[in-house]
Design a protein around this motif. Structure first.
Motif, PDB file in Angstrom:
ATOM      1  N   VAL B  35       0.862  -1.187   0.000  1.00 41.65           N
ATOM      2  CA  VAL B  35       0.000   0.000   0.000  1.00 41.65           C
ATOM      3  C   VAL B  35       0.896   1.234   0.000  1.00 41.65           C
ATOM      4  N   ALA B  36       0.645   2.142  -0.957  1.00 43.92           N
ATOM      5  CA  ALA B  36       1.413   3.381  -1.044  1.00 43.92           C
ATOM      6  C   ALA B  36       0.455   4.565  -0.978  1.00 43.92           C
ATOM      7  N   LEU B  37       0.927   5.633  -0.371  1.00 42.94           N
ATOM      8  CA  LEU B  37       0.122   6.854  -0.273  1.00 42.94           C
ATOM      9  C   LEU B  37       1.012   8.032  -0.671  1.00 42.94           C
ATOM     10  N   VAL B  38       0.479   8.902  -1.502  1.00 41.93           N
ATOM     11  CA  VAL B  38       1.186  10.110  -1.925  1.00 41.93           C
ATOM     12  C   VAL B  38       0.274  11.294  -1.607  1.00 41.93           C
ATOM     13  N   VAL B  39       0.796  12.287  -0.901  1.00 43.24           N
ATOM     14  CA  VAL B  39      -0.019  13.443  -0.511  1.00 43.24           C
ATOM     15  C   VAL B  39       0.623  14.719  -1.028  1.00 43.24           C
ATOM     16  N   ASN B  40      -0.204  15.562  -1.621  1.00 38.19           N
ATOM     17  CA  ASN B  40       0.228  16.875  -2.079  1.00 38.19           C
ATOM     18  C   ASN B  40      -0.169  17.898  -1.014  1.00 38.19           C
ATOM     19  N   ASP B  41       0.841  18.497  -0.352  1.00 35.81           N
ATOM     20  CA  ASP B  41       0.565  19.478   0.700  1.00 35.81           C
ATOM     21  C   ASP B  41       0.436  20.897   0.170  1.00 35.81           C
ATOM     22  N   GLY B  42       0.521  21.039  -1.140  1.00 32.76           N
ATOM     23  CA  GLY B  42       0.248  22.323  -1.744  1.00 32.76           C
ATOM     24  C   GLY B  42       1.396  23.319  -1.673  1.00 32.76           C
ATOM     25  N   PRO B  43       1.117  24.593  -1.869  1.00 38.45           N
ATOM     26  CA  PRO B  43      -0.214  25.229  -1.799  1.00 38.45           C
ATOM     27  C   PRO B  43      -1.172  24.874  -2.937  1.00 38.45           C
ATOM     28  N   SER B  44      -0.657  24.547  -4.144  1.00 37.30           N
ATOM     29  CA  SER B  44      -1.556  24.189  -5.240  1.00 37.30           C
ATOM     30  C   SER B  44      -1.917  22.708  -5.163  1.00 37.30           C
ATOM     31  N   LYS B  45      -3.071  22.380  -5.637  1.00 38.18           N
ATOM     32  CA  LYS B  45      -3.490  20.974  -5.696  1.00 38.18           C
ATOM     33  C   LYS B  45      -3.827  20.587  -7.137  1.00 38.18           C
ATOM     34  N   ALA B  46      -3.210  21.261  -8.101  1.00 33.36           N
ATOM     35  CA  ALA B  46      -3.508  20.991  -9.513  1.00 33.36           C
ATOM     36  C   ALA B  46      -3.097  19.574  -9.892  1.00 33.36           C
ATOM     37  N   ALA B  47      -3.897  18.953 -10.732  1.00 35.06           N
ATOM     38  CA  ALA B  47      -3.616  17.566 -11.120  1.00 35.06           C
ATOM     39  C   ALA B  47      -4.124  17.283 -12.521  1.00 35.06           C
ATOM     40  N   ALA B  48      -3.502  16.289 -13.143  1.00 35.90           N
ATOM     41  CA  ALA B  48      -3.953  15.775 -14.448  1.00 35.90           C
ATOM     42  C   ALA B  48      -3.664  14.281 -14.453  1.00 35.90           C
ATOM     43  N   ALA B  49      -4.352  13.561 -15.317  1.00 37.36           N
ATOM     44  CA  ALA B  49      -4.115  12.111 -15.384  1.00 37.36           C
ATOM     45  C   ALA B  49      -4.528  11.578 -16.743  1.00 37.36           C
ATOM     46  N   VAL B  50      -3.881  10.501 -17.148  1.00 36.30           N
ATOM     47  CA  VAL B  50      -4.328   9.755 -18.322  1.00 36.30           C
ATOM     48  C   VAL B  50      -4.531   8.308 -17.884  1.00 36.30           C
ATOM     49  N   TRP B  63     -13.241   5.378 -10.893  1.00 39.61           N
ATOM     50  CA  TRP B  63     -13.279   6.359  -9.808  1.00 39.61           C
ATOM     51  C   TRP B  63     -12.357   7.553 -10.087  1.00 39.61           C
ATOM     52  N   SER B  64     -11.106   7.256 -10.402  1.00 35.69           N
ATOM     53  CA  SER B  64     -10.103   8.324 -10.514  1.00 35.69           C
ATOM     54  C   SER B  64     -10.359   9.221 -11.720  1.00 35.69           C
ATOM     55  N   ARG B  65     -10.867   8.624 -12.798  1.00 40.61           N
ATOM     56  CA  ARG B  65     -11.170   9.405 -13.992  1.00 40.61           C
ATOM     57  C   ARG B  65     -12.164  10.509 -13.643  1.00 40.61           C
ATOM     58  N   GLN B  66     -13.150  10.139 -12.843  1.00 41.84           N
ATOM     59  CA  GLN B  66     -14.155  11.109 -12.407  1.00 41.84           C
ATOM     60  C   GLN B  66     -13.552  12.094 -11.404  1.00 41.84           C
ATOM     61  N   ALA B  67     -12.785  11.579 -10.445  1.00 47.94           N
ATOM     62  CA  ALA B  67     -12.270  12.417  -9.350  1.00 47.94           C
ATOM     63  C   ALA B  67     -11.308  13.495  -9.848  1.00 47.94           C
ATOM     64  N   VAL B  68     -10.558  13.196 -10.905  1.00 50.89           N
ATOM     65  CA  VAL B  68      -9.552  14.156 -11.378  1.00 50.89           C
ATOM     66  C   VAL B  68     -10.117  15.105 -12.433  1.00 50.89           C
ATOM     67  N   SER B  69     -11.370  14.873 -12.818  1.00 50.59           N
ATOM     68  CA  SER B  69     -11.927  15.646 -13.935  1.00 50.59           C
ATOM     69  C   SER B  69     -12.041  17.134 -13.625  1.00 50.59           C
ATOM     70  N   ASP B  70     -11.985  17.501 -12.335  1.00 51.48           N
ATOM     71  CA  ASP B  70     -12.029  18.934 -11.990  1.00 51.48           C
ATOM     72  C   ASP B  70     -10.628  19.539 -11.901  1.00 51.48           C
ATOM     73  N   GLY B  71      -9.592  18.750 -12.260  1.00 56.12           N
ATOM     74  CA  GLY B  71      -8.233  19.290 -12.279  1.00 56.12           C
ATOM     75  C   GLY B  71      -7.598  19.418 -10.900  1.00 56.12           C
ATOM     76  N   ARG B  72      -8.183  18.747  -9.925  1.00 58.91           N
ATOM     77  CA  ARG B  72      -7.633  18.813  -8.566  1.00 58.91           C
ATOM     78  C   ARG B  72      -7.500  17.419  -7.972  1.00 58.91           C
ATOM     79  N   ALA B  73      -6.368  17.189  -7.280  1.00 59.21           N
ATOM     80  CA  ALA B  73      -6.214  15.966  -6.494  1.00 59.21           C
ATOM     81  C   ALA B  73      -5.276  16.271  -5.337  1.00 59.21           C
ATOM     82  N   ASP B  74      -5.663  15.850  -4.147  1.00 62.36           N
ATOM     83  CA  ASP B  74      -4.871  16.111  -2.946  1.00 62.36           C
ATOM     84  C   ASP B  74      -4.000  14.916  -2.559  1.00 62.36           C
ATOM     85  N   ALA B  75      -4.422  13.731  -3.001  1.00 65.58           N
ATOM     86  CA  ALA B  75      -3.688  12.528  -2.597  1.00 65.58           C
ATOM     87  C   ALA B  75      -3.967  11.390  -3.569  1.00 65.58           C
ATOM     88  N   VAL B  76      -3.047  10.418  -3.589  1.00 64.82           N
ATOM     89  CA  VAL B  76      -3.237   9.188  -4.360  1.00 64.82           C
ATOM     90  C   VAL B  76      -2.978   8.012  -3.437  1.00 64.82           C
TER      91      VAL B  76
END
Lengths: 394, 394
Positions: B35-50, B63-76
């Motif tokens: 199990v791996a966890l990656v956290v973005n502490d910012g200040p920006s939370k911009a994200a993209a994915a393919v 799930w992730s396709r929908q979650a990232v569709s707003d261009g933001r992700a705080d953690a994976v």
């Protein structure tokens, strides 16, 4: 077919009006026979053929495609021990010379002689051996030469492949021979097939029947996804029976012969340990069914799983998911050897309940998207396949 | 990249603003971390994915396709030991619950948590093990956790895969980790990749850079032609460096990191004995160059020949001949490891002069049809590949 099998003659010399021979010219390191000749003595000389769709086509394909375009062929000269592919102008001249020699021996026109070659790509044929072989074959022609011809076209085949269909009242017959054990693929294979019939069928109808028969047999035989430079299927009609068959019956008989030969090719595929029939049912279109089945047949991961006797339905779904066939992922069912291992795109019966010990494996994919179906025949991917194809230059 | 490598932190935790962890939850039979966890502490939370283009997409992809569709992700949150693919409604609920648990532990919204899974298809994740694993990972987050995260996503990988790019004046950096050693394919692979940067880049520009970088790296990495249900590449930008990079420099750096990770994937591909770069040059279009190279990369016959150290250029031409790329068969040249074995579609230098002993193999196909080029990276097809993939259910 039992009546036909009781004759001395087998395969392509079962229909009346044909003579054949197979001789040893010394083209093959193995020392086996390597030149075959098939002659149509008529009265009709109607012919049709289909060829590889590979744009890098061998010299004999370029020659024969042109020679058969008028719907007539009097003879086919075939060699194993060299594909005459990627051999440039010299290679084409060698094919031409082979046709000329055959024509001179038979007293016919070179433009009515079709040529087929199989073996290693990228080397010139040893014409000093091939031309005497053509002479020997012409001298050895006989009305029961079907088997010797079928043997002379073998490369890595372990057995000669022949099939016969006899019309309802014995009024006509269709015979066939095939070689090819490795590169079976869509749009044919490193596969040479000669079909003969003593029915009286004109060239346009022959062409139509041949395309219908190959579309559901050789075209759906896909051992390793590779397409050869030399694939050729030739159909010759002598009309010697005097019978003009019903068109549907003729196409059905031709399809039976092609199906039998295609199954023999799959069963003899290089290094395979399983013969796999992948049937997609309830597809929106036949094309969808064929596409879905072919995607699975081309998945190395699925094919290695079957080699390992693992009914890995996840790899089936993963392959189907790469296609544009109409389906909903959460409606797909998969049966392997009759066990429904996947239901509604998810977990079905325990995979332990599937017995993959037998050589024959059936995979059924239900798309729940229509009423059409299609089967693709393939093999598993084995360590022996890798061994044979890493050692054999072709 | 030498400056970055001298830090304690490696991979995804080299850029400022990121913490990561990798822990053992007991999902893998091997007992390794999973199990791996990656956290973005910012200040920006911009994200993209393919994501994979496979229509049979795993629950975490949906799930992730929908979650990232707003261009933001705080953690994976990522797990190995189970793909959560073909697992139906229950599988999706498990992904949702994993995101919810991660969010609760971090005090963020579940819709800003991306989820990745890899492992066997068609089995439910053991949530009684996974959820405690998520808790352990959250408790273990650290600013130098890049390597432990990279280790926790390994399946059949033999080594953890990381890469780092540092901007010209050290003003920003890009880090990455990847897993995937078998099913690399077009449109990605069974490949999970997380990329991080402390550059300040808005989501639309991140998306554009990510698509440009993956198109010429992961998309051109095609080990066995199979496309996974779980492929995901995620890019997170913290903006912690305060640097707004030049767009071209950022894309170039991102491409470098992706290229490095893709090469590491090829080098670690299951059972391979050669890494093969297939470059088509002088094509009419980039698409033609890519198509021709990919056809060769997908030829089992070519790939087994390389395993057997056989520079079988006939199989290269045969594969190119199946494509619709613009070329004349009698104008193609092929070089293998620099030796021109095929000239004008025919016989060139003796194949004996090609040394295929080294692991790295280069194949250059000159179509003489234009000025464009493209390289596809693949592996040979070996008996070990068949062994590993017949034994490992995935």
């Amino acid at each position: 077919m039992s009546a036909a099998e009781s004759k001395t003659s087998t395969g392509i010399t079962v229909p009346a009006g044909f003579r054949a021979a197979g001789v040893t010219a010394g083209l093959k390191d193995s020392g086996g026979s390597d030149v075959a000749l098939v002659v149509n003595d008529g009265p009709s000389k109607a012919a049709a053929a289909v060829f590889t769709r590979n744009r890098v086509a061998a010299a004999p394909v370029l020659w024969s495609r042109q020679a058969v375009s008028d719907g007539r062929a009097d003879a086919v000269i075939l060699n194993s021990g060299g594909a005459n592919a990627c051999t440039g102008a010299e290679g084409f001249q060698n094919t031409h010379a082979t046709a000329e020699k055959t024509a001179a021996l038979l007293g016919i026109s070179a433009s009515d002689v079709l040529v087929c070659s199989t073996g290693l790509i990228g080397m010139q044929l040893p014409m000093d051996k091939l031309i005497p072989g053509v002479e020997a074959a012409a001298a050895d022609l006989s009305a029961d030469g079907g088997l010797t011809a079928a043997q002379a076209i073998m490369t890595t085949d372990t057995v000669a492949k022949q099939a016969v269909f006899t019309g309802a009242d014995g009024s006509f017959s269709i015979g066939g021979m095939a070689k090819g054990a490795g590169m079976l693929a869509p749009g044919l294979a490193t596969m040479l097939v000669v079909l003969t019939t003593d029915a009286d069928v004109a060239a346009p109808a022959l062409d139509e029947a041949l395309r219908a028969a190959t579309a559901v047999t050789f075209d759906r035989t896909d051992s390793d996804g590779c397409m050869s430079t030399n694939d050729t299927v030739i159909l010759l009609a002598s009309g010697a029976s005097g019978t003009v068959p019903d068109g549907d019956e003729f196409t059905r008989g031709l399809t039976e012969v092609c199906h039998s030969l295609a199954q023999q090719l799959i069963t003899d595929a290089e290094g395979a340990s399983h013969d796999i029939a992948i049937t997609t049912v309830n597809a929106a279109t036949v094309a969808d069914a064929e596409t879905a089945s072919r995607a699975v047949a081309r998945s190395n991961l699925f094919k290695t799983a079957i080699f390992g006797n693992d009914p890995n339905w996840g790899r089936v779904l993963s392959a189907v998911g790469t296609t544009d066939a109409a389906f909903e992922p959460d409606r797909i069912d998969v049966r392997i050897n009759g066990v429904q291992v996947c239901r509604n795109g998810g977990i079905g019966e325990p995979r332990e309940s599937v017995d993959l010990a037998p050589r024959a494996v059936s995979v059924e994919i239900d798309l729940h998207a229509g009423t059409e179906s299609a089967t693709i025949w393939t093999n598993d991917l084995t360590t022996d396949y890798v061994h044979e194809n890493s050692a054999y230059s072709s």
